[in-house]
Design a protein around this motif. Structure first.
Motif, PDB file in Angstrom:
ATOM      1  N   TYR A  45       0.841  -1.195   0.000  1.00  0.00           N
ATOM      2  CA  TYR A  45       0.000   0.000   0.000  1.00  0.00           C
ATOM      3  C   TYR A  45       0.874   1.242   0.000  1.00  0.00           C
ATOM      4  O   TYR A  45       1.969   1.246   0.560  1.00  0.00           O
ATOM      5  N   ALA A  46       0.337   2.288  -0.631  1.00  0.00           N
ATOM      6  CA  ALA A  46       1.045   3.565  -0.647  1.00  0.00           C
ATOM      7  C   ALA A  46       0.021   4.690  -0.578  1.00  0.00           C
ATOM      8  O   ALA A  46      -1.136   4.533  -0.988  1.00  0.00           O
ATOM      9  N   ILE A  47       0.454   5.819  -0.084  1.00  0.00           N
ATOM     10  CA  ILE A  47      -0.351   7.027  -0.121  1.00  0.00           C
ATOM     11  C   ILE A  47      -0.076   7.684  -1.468  1.00  0.00           C
ATOM     12  O   ILE A  47       1.080   7.890  -1.846  1.00  0.00           O
ATOM     13  N   LEU A  57       2.639   2.504   3.124  1.00  0.00           N
ATOM     14  CA  LEU A  57       1.712   2.493   4.248  1.00  0.00           C
ATOM     15  C   LEU A  57       1.370   1.044   4.577  1.00  0.00           C
ATOM     16  O   LEU A  57       1.243   0.213   3.671  1.00  0.00           O
ATOM     17  N   ASP A  58       1.190   0.736   5.849  1.00  0.00           N
ATOM     18  CA  ASP A  58       0.811  -0.629   6.216  1.00  0.00           C
ATOM     19  C   ASP A  58      -0.663  -0.864   5.879  1.00  0.00           C
ATOM     20  O   ASP A  58      -1.453   0.069   5.789  1.00  0.00           O
ATOM     21  N   GLU A  59      -1.018  -2.126   5.684  1.00  0.00           N
ATOM     22  CA  GLU A  59      -2.363  -2.482   5.246  1.00  0.00           C
ATOM     23  C   GLU A  59      -3.442  -2.026   6.225  1.00  0.00           C
ATOM     24  O   GLU A  59      -4.482  -1.509   5.810  1.00  0.00           O
ATOM     25  N   GLU A  60      -3.229  -2.201   7.511  1.00  0.00           N
ATOM     26  CA  GLU A  60      -4.241  -1.827   8.494  1.00  0.00           C
ATOM     27  C   GLU A  60      -4.541  -0.332   8.431  1.00  0.00           C
ATOM     28  O   GLU A  60      -5.702   0.078   8.407  1.00  0.00           O
ATOM     29  N   SER A  61      -3.510   0.491   8.390  1.00  0.00           N
ATOM     30  CA  SER A  61      -3.713   1.947   8.314  1.00  0.00           C
ATOM     31  C   SER A  61      -4.413   2.325   7.015  1.00  0.00           C
ATOM     32  O   SER A  61      -5.293   3.190   7.000  1.00  0.00           O
ATOM     33  N   ALA A  62      -4.030   1.677   5.915  1.00  0.00           N
ATOM     34  CA  ALA A  62      -4.647   1.964   4.622  1.00  0.00           C
ATOM     35  C   ALA A  62      -6.136   1.625   4.650  1.00  0.00           C
ATOM     36  O   ALA A  62      -6.968   2.433   4.214  1.00  0.00           O
ATOM     37  N   GLU A  67     -11.831   3.198   4.696  1.00  0.00           N
ATOM     38  CA  GLU A  67     -13.167   3.072   5.289  1.00  0.00           C
ATOM     39  C   GLU A  67     -13.691   4.429   5.754  1.00  0.00           C
ATOM     40  O   GLU A  67     -14.853   4.766   5.530  1.00  0.00           O
ATOM     41  N   LEU A  68     -12.835   5.202   6.393  1.00  0.00           N
ATOM     42  CA  LEU A  68     -13.230   6.526   6.857  1.00  0.00           C
ATOM     43  C   LEU A  68     -13.579   7.433   5.680  1.00  0.00           C
ATOM     44  O   LEU A  68     -14.615   8.104   5.683  1.00  0.00           O
ATOM     45  N   PHE A  69     -12.733   7.439   4.653  1.00  0.00           N
ATOM     46  CA  PHE A  69     -13.011   8.254   3.470  1.00  0.00           C
ATOM     47  C   PHE A  69     -14.334   7.848   2.834  1.00  0.00           C
ATOM     48  O   PHE A  69     -15.108   8.695   2.405  1.00  0.00           O
ATOM     49  N   ALA A  70     -14.601   6.535   2.749  1.00  0.00           N
ATOM     50  CA  ALA A  70     -15.850   6.049   2.159  1.00  0.00           C
ATOM     51  C   ALA A  70     -17.050   6.498   2.986  1.00  0.00           C
ATOM     52  O   ALA A  70     -18.057   6.949   2.433  1.00  0.00           O
TER      53      ALA A  70
END
Length: 100
Positions: A45-47, A57-62, A67-70
């Motif tokens: 994952y990447a920002i 970026l780690d998977e959990e943070s991504a 989810e928050l953005f959605a």
């Protein structure tokens, strides 16, 4: 608004000397330049901001961020069709050409 959004790398290829990736942003798939993260690999994952992967970026943070953005509707705002969104805000239907 222009967000930095986390995404998962689906595949990587070199195009005209530039390292590019297909990246999944919670269901929206876009092409991204990997020149700033030359060692990023498929599955990581990447920002991403304005088409460039900027930070690993780690998977959990991504997943938490996606989810928050959605929930906030920010993914639609960032990746949605600008013409459709403008028409919706104006209370109009968008007429599409055949095949779109």
């Amino acid at each position: 608004m222009c967000l930095a959004v986390p995404g998962r790398v689906l595949d990587i290829e070199e195009r005209d000397g530039t390292r590019m990736a297909t990246v999944d942003f919670g269901g929206v798939v876009k092409e991204v330049c990997l020149e700033y993260l030359p060692d990023l690999r498929v599955g990581e994952y990447a920002i991403v901001h304005v088409g460039f992967a900027l930070q690993r970026l780690d998977e959990e943070s991504a997943q938490q961020t996606l989810e928050l953005f959605a929930e906030l509707g920010m993914l639609q705002e960032e990746f949605g069709d600008a013409w459709e969104m403008a028409a919706a805000e104006a209370g109009q239907d968008v007429v599409r050409e055949a095949g779109q």
